[in-house]
Design a protein around this motif. Sequence first.
Motif, PDB file in Angstrom:
ATOM      1  N   ARG A 172      -2.618  47.357 -48.896  1.00  0.00           N
ATOM      2  CA  ARG A 172      -2.096  46.287 -48.035  1.00  0.00           C
ATOM      3  C   ARG A 172      -2.516  46.495 -46.591  1.00  0.00           C
ATOM      4  NH1 ARG A 172       2.934  47.338 -51.155  1.00  0.00           N
ATOM      5  NH2 ARG A 172       2.915  45.841 -52.857  1.00  0.00           N
ATOM      6  N   ASP A 195       6.460  49.758 -46.880  1.00  0.00           N
ATOM      7  CA  ASP A 195       5.104  50.294 -46.764  1.00  0.00           C
ATOM      8  C   ASP A 195       4.934  51.074 -45.469  1.00  0.00           C
ATOM      9  OD1 ASP A 195       4.446  49.086 -49.166  1.00  0.00           O
ATOM     10  OD2 ASP A 195       3.488  47.353 -48.240  1.00  0.00           O
ATOM     11  N   LEU A 238       2.932  45.524 -41.496  1.00  0.00           N
ATOM     12  CA  LEU A 238       3.288  45.787 -42.897  1.00  0.00           C
ATOM     13  C   LEU A 238       4.776  45.545 -43.137  1.00  0.00           C
ATOM     14  CD1 LEU A 238       1.461  49.157 -43.654  1.00  0.00           C
ATOM     15  CD2 LEU A 238       1.037  46.960 -44.770  1.00  0.00           C
TER      16      LEU A 238
END
Length: 181
Positions: A171, A133, A129
């Motif tokens: 994500r 995040d 990531l």
Amino acid sequence: MDSIALNKAADSPDHSGDRDLARRCASGDERAFREVFETHEPRLRKLIYRNLGSREDAEELAATTIQRFWRTAHRFRGTCSLKAFLTRIALNLCRDAGRKRRQPLPIERPESTDHNPLADQIRQGLLDLEREDRELLSLYYLEEWEYNEICDSLGITYDVLRTRLVRARKRLRVIVEKQFE
């Protein structure tokens, strides 16, 4: 029905113990410094490792975080917890380290305490990531911080935090699902 929004007046914790500890550090009290180190260094090291993926960098930057606090303890006002203050220093050091690296170093694969393939894929997904995040998900899920602690540490509002957490989860889900393909 009660709102889940943060009520600053009702939820403002007393950080006078942290202010006192910082004041003692600022005056050169080595016992206070040792207390800060022993209390916070292991947690900071884990947090930095989860964000940079290198044990060596994690150890170095955790120590640097505590040293930086020692030199600037007089600036701690106690508007947030010492935990949040030190975390902000550590995350800033992680960002600086990331900017200094022209090419990302190979990330050490975290040692798994369980043999669950999904857990391993989630750990790897976290490392894949973007830094912001990874920071949010690490603080919320791995460090088990409350929303208000994360907001204090990162200097963001409650609504921004909720939005960013939702996006970061999505994500991560995409990354993990790609690993299954």
